[in-house]
Design a protein around this motif. Structure first.
Motif, short mmCIF file in Angstrom:
data_model
loop_
_atom_site.label_atom_id
_atom_site.label_comp_id
_atom_site.label_asym_id
_atom_site.label_seq_id
_atom_site.Cartn_x
_atom_site.Cartn_y
_atom_site.Cartn_z
N ILE A 260 4.39 1.68 -12.89
CA ILE A 260 3.87 0.33 -12.68
C ILE A 260 3.55 -0.26 -14.05
CG2 ILE A 260 2.05 -1.08 -11.64
CD1 ILE A 260 1.75 1.01 -9.49
N SER A 261 4.14 -1.40 -14.32
CA SER A 261 3.98 -2.00 -15.64
C SER A 261 3.42 -3.41 -15.51
CB SER A 261 5.32 -2.05 -16.38
OG SER A 261 5.89 -0.75 -16.48
N VAL A 262 2.69 -3.82 -16.53
CA VAL A 262 2.12 -5.16 -16.58
C VAL A 262 2.69 -5.89 -17.79
CG1 VAL A 262 0.00 -6.50 -16.86
CG2 VAL A 262 0.01 -4.49 -15.39
N LEU A 263 2.98 -7.16 -17.59
CA LEU A 263 3.57 -7.97 -18.65
C LEU A 263 2.59 -8.18 -19.80
CD1 LEU A 263 5.92 -9.85 -19.60
CD2 LEU A 263 4.71 -11.71 -18.41
N LYS A 264 3.11 -8.01 -21.02
CA LYS A 264 2.33 -8.30 -22.22
C LYS A 264 3.10 -9.34 -23.03
CE LYS A 264 0.21 -5.15 -24.57
NZ LYS A 264 -1.19 -5.48 -24.27
N LEU A 265 2.41 -10.43 -23.33
CA LEU A 265 3.01 -11.50 -24.13
C LEU A 265 2.44 -11.47 -25.54
CD1 LEU A 265 2.87 -14.47 -21.57
CD2 LEU A 265 4.77 -12.91 -22.03
N LYS A 266 3.32 -11.65 -26.53
CA LYS A 266 2.88 -11.66 -27.92
C LYS A 266 3.63 -12.76 -28.67
CE LYS A 266 2.37 -8.73 -32.01
NZ LYS A 266 2.65 -7.38 -32.60
N THR A 267 2.88 -13.60 -29.36
CA THR A 267 3.48 -14.69 -30.14
C THR A 267 3.61 -14.26 -31.59
OG1 THR A 267 2.51 -16.35 -28.68
CG2 THR A 267 3.25 -17.08 -30.84
N VAL A 268 4.84 -14.34 -32.13
CA VAL A 268 5.09 -13.95 -33.51
C VAL A 268 5.83 -15.07 -34.22
CG1 VAL A 268 5.16 -11.48 -32.98
CG2 VAL A 268 7.25 -12.83 -32.84
N GLU A 269 5.76 -15.06 -35.56
CA GLU A 269 6.43 -16.07 -36.39
C GLU A 269 7.67 -15.45 -37.03
OE1 GLU A 269 4.81 -17.66 -40.24
OE2 GLU A 269 4.34 -19.36 -38.92
#
Length: 771
Positions: free
Chosen positions: A251-260
């Motif tokens: 079971i996985s949960v979404l991880k969002l990461k903002t990068v430049e």
């Protein structure tokens, strides 16, 4: 019209109960790029279906009554997803082709904070068009009707929940709209089911996006305004880990990461625009090392973090699990503390109710906890899904025991209040308590392989948890006999070692039919007590009870193995003595000391209820007990020290205990013999008791109270007696105060000044008034 994946998650929640029946899983949540907002995913050829009126009533019950915690919507969706994956895996054994094109068995949970949606996607068995209509719609009518009728008759069978879709409706706790997309291997087309909260209709039709799932189910919840907090990575991560820590499938949960990153598109345009100038600028100088100011842009990356990494061991055979694995799992359920368990029990309970469980005895006692903090020490799971950790499978006295219980016979989607009162839970509780007690017994009976160990491991453990076991023996009448066998005590002959009641009885005298105990605070003081004199002389063993709870324990536990407990501060009859000789002694002493006893009764008045000739005293002239019906001195001290002792009613109760006090006098002691000589003859009303003789009588009572463990209550009479004794010892003839002294008047004398070291200072020129 574009499809909103987040809307699908909400629908899955609603389908929880029905999914369990048909093995349908919850859909994975994926965060997708923002698309054009639409009111519906369905095309015009979607078919409208109508809920029956009972379903609306059921929705009201679910939202307002059945569930008290909105968080459970995620638990139920995860459980349904796991069921769908299990069903697919089972079917693939006989039909491997069912896994073609998508061999992964997993659940993904995502979110879109901007669109305020959550999506759960699984790669399980999926649903056909007919399944979507039946599982999530009209099939609910029969079960709903029966359930509502049961509620009216106060006889609703909570086992019905989960059989007709009540869990599915829990989605509307958090969602305004629920959308379910599903693809079954039995059909080539993917379909969508959608319903808006509050409406009595739902729509089913082909998915306009086509076959995006390959296989499985995707559920999207369009969150209510007050439930938008769930569209958050940390919130979903916490809840998912809480409910699905031990589920087998990933079971996985979404991880969002903002990068430049470098903006390559802008960079290409920049290079083209500058190309002609660069061609004209020809020179020998090399500028390759010069830093370039490249265009940048922000991108959001998506990764999936698995949350259920812990291994489940309770489903495996005990023979396959090593001690290291058991200890490692204990660390998992013990909040990661770096501690080892003292013992554990892994068992399968079979019968009308089947469940698997692992229980652990901690080796380190936790600080005293409030009652609400004792809940959830043993967590309850259904098919590896956490149901609740907010109610107890063990009584509070045994809440130090930790573990897990996993049952397939429990309804998943019920609230914890209902579950707490269910017959199934009561049966599980009864079995778990029995197994917990058996685990402690086996630990206590464990043979020590290393003879060099001076203390049995159980005795070392017992010193930390004795209060819990004694409290359990007081409260649990059903298992009281089993619990009492686990208790250990220090004795007058054990030299500080702890012994069981069974061991005590095995070492008793042939004539002994009672278990003698002595309650106090300090063993060293108790050993020297006058109550112990005859027991030392006869070499009779006595249990030392030094904990305040021991007094309450023996008020509730009267016997063990046909041996009654006997407080040695009460009257004790030794059955090895010549009864005829005892009676003759009593008769002679009573006649001899009758005049003294009569006189002492007049002197003491209501302070002593009875005066008898002692048959046990050796060195002491007298001792006070509380008779066969009064509380011992130790118990009275405990009552005084407790907070309610300041209560007026409690004070009256303590005062009333004086009516049970008995004074035992030693007929062979010189002080008693001297009092007899000075006491008046029985019936001599003309005798006038002197202060000295009265003081002697009261000093006898004071020492007897102290010898009996009672506290003196100093008053003016006591102070006056002590002053008279001091006056006699110091030969003070009168207590009249001497005249106040008249000190002479002293003249003021100026202080002396130390002038050492100031010989060279010139004081000329200074006036006297300047000093």
């Amino acid at each position: 019209m574009k499809f909103h994946r987040h809307a699908l998650l909400a629908t899955a929640l609603l389908a929880i109960g029905s999914f369990q029946q048909h093995g349908v899983a919850k859909a994975e949540v994926e965060a997708v790029p923002e698309t054009e907002a639409t009111d519906s995913l369905l095309l015009e050829d979607a078919v409208e279906h109508k809920f029956e009126a009972e379903v609306n009533k059921m929705l009201d019950i679910v939202i307002n009554s059945l569930y008290t915690n909105k968080d459970i919507f995620l638990r139920e969706l995860i459980s349904n997803a796991s069921d769908a994956l299990d069903k697919l895996r089972f079917m693939s054994v006989t039909d491997p082709s069912i896994l073609e094109g998508k061999s992964e068995l997993e659940v993904k949970i995502g979110y879109n904070a901007d669109q305020k949606t959550i999506t759960i996607t699984d790669s399980g068995i999926g649903m056909t068009l007919d399944d979507l209509v039946k599982n999530l719609g009209t099939v609910a009518r029969s079960g709903t009707s029966k359930f509502l009728e049961g509620l009216g008759e106060e006889s609703a069978d909570m086992g019905m929940i989960g059989m007709f879709g009540v869990g599915f409706y829990s989605s509307f706790l958090v969602a305004d709209k629920v959308t379910v997309a599903s693809k079954s291997p039995e059909e080539s087309e993917q379909h969508v089911w959608e319903c808006v909260n509050g409406e009595n209709t739902f729509h089913v039709g082909p998915d306009p996006r086509g076959n995006t799932l390959g296989r499985g189910t995707e559920i999207t919840l369009h969150l209510k305004e007050e439930s938008e907090e769930y569209a958050n990575e940390d919130r979903l991560m916490t809840l998912t880990r809480h409910f699905s820590e031990f589920i087998t499938h990933p079971i996985s949960v979404l991880k969002l990461k903002t990068v430049e990153v470098d903006d390559e598109d802008d960079e290409d345009e920049f290079d083209e625009s500058e190309k002609s100038d660069d061609e004209l600028d020809i020179g020998d100088e090399d500028d390759s090392d010069a830093p370039e100011d490249k265009p940048k842009k922000e991108i959001t990356t998506e990764t999936w973090e698995r949350v259920n990494t812990q291994k489940v061991i309770w489903t495996r055979s005990k023979d396959e699990i090593t001690d290291e694995e058991y200890q490692g799992f204990y660390g998992t359920i013990n909040k990661g503390k770096d501690e080892e368990a003292a013992a554990w029990s892994h068992f399968d309970a079979e019968g009308n109710i089947n469940f698997k469980a692992i229980l652990y005895l901690p080796d380190v006692a936790e600080p005293m906890m409030r009652p609400e903090e004792t809940k959830g020490s043993v967590k309850l799971y259904v098919r590896k899904v956490l149901i609740s950790d907010e109610f107890s499978l063990l009584p509070s006295q045994l809440s130090f025991i930790k573990g897990v219980v996993d049952s397939d016979d429990l309804p998943l989607n019920v609230n914890r209040e209902t579950l707490q009162e269910s017959k199934i839970i009561k049966i599980i509780k009864k079995k778990v308590v029995r197994k917990a007690i058996e685990m402690i017994r086996k630990f206590a009976d464990k043979e020590i392989e290393d003879d060099s160990e001076s203390i049995h491991p159980y005795n070392a453990w017992y010193t930390k948890f004795s209060t819990n076991l004694k409290a359990a023996a007081i409260e649990d009448r059903t298992n009281q006999e089993r619990l009492v066998k686990l208790l250990r005590f220090s004795t007058s002959k054990s030299d500080g070692e702890l012994v069981s009641l069974k061991e005590y009885i095995e070492s008793t005298k042939d004539w002994q039919t009672e278990i003698y105990f002595f309650a106090g605070e300090d063993e060293n003081v108790m050993k020297e007590s006058h109550f112990m004199e005859k027991f030392h002389d006869k070499d009779v063993e006595v249990l030392y009870m030094t904990h305040p709870i021991d007094a309450y324990l023996l008020d509730n536990v009267r016997d063990f193995d046909n041996h009654m407990f006997k407080d040695i501060t009460k009257r004790v009859e030794f059955k090895d003595e010549d009864e005829d000789l005892i009676k003759r002694h009593e008769k002679v002493y009573e006649e001899k000391f009758s005049s003294l006893i009569s006189w002492l009764k007049k002197v003491y008045g209501k302070e002593i209820a009875k005066i008898t000739i002692s048959k046990r005293l050796g060195k002491a002239p007298a001792i006070v007990t509380n008779g066969p019906y009064g509380q011992s001195a130790h118990v009275q001290q405990i009552m005084k020290s407790q907070s309610y002792a300041g209560n007026e009613q409690a004070k009256q109760q303590l005062s009333a205990m004086k009516m049970y006090r008995e004074l035992e006098i030693n007929p062979r002691h010189p002080i008693v013999a001297s009092l007899l000589e000075n006491a008046p003859e029985e019936g001599d009303d003309s005798f006038v008791t002197s202060k000295e003789l009265r003081d002697s009588a009261y000093f006898l009572l004071d020492t007897a109270l102290l010898s009996g463990g009672f506290a003196l209550e100093p008053d003016e009479a006591f102070s006056n007696r002590m002053l008279r004794v001091l006056s006699t010892r110091l030969e003070v003839e009168s207590l009249e105060l001497e005249d106040e002294i008249n000190p002479p008047v002293e003249e003021d004398v100026p202080p002396e000044i130390n002038l050492d070291g100031v010989d060279n200072i010139d004081l000329e020129g200074f006036a006297e008034d300047e000093f």
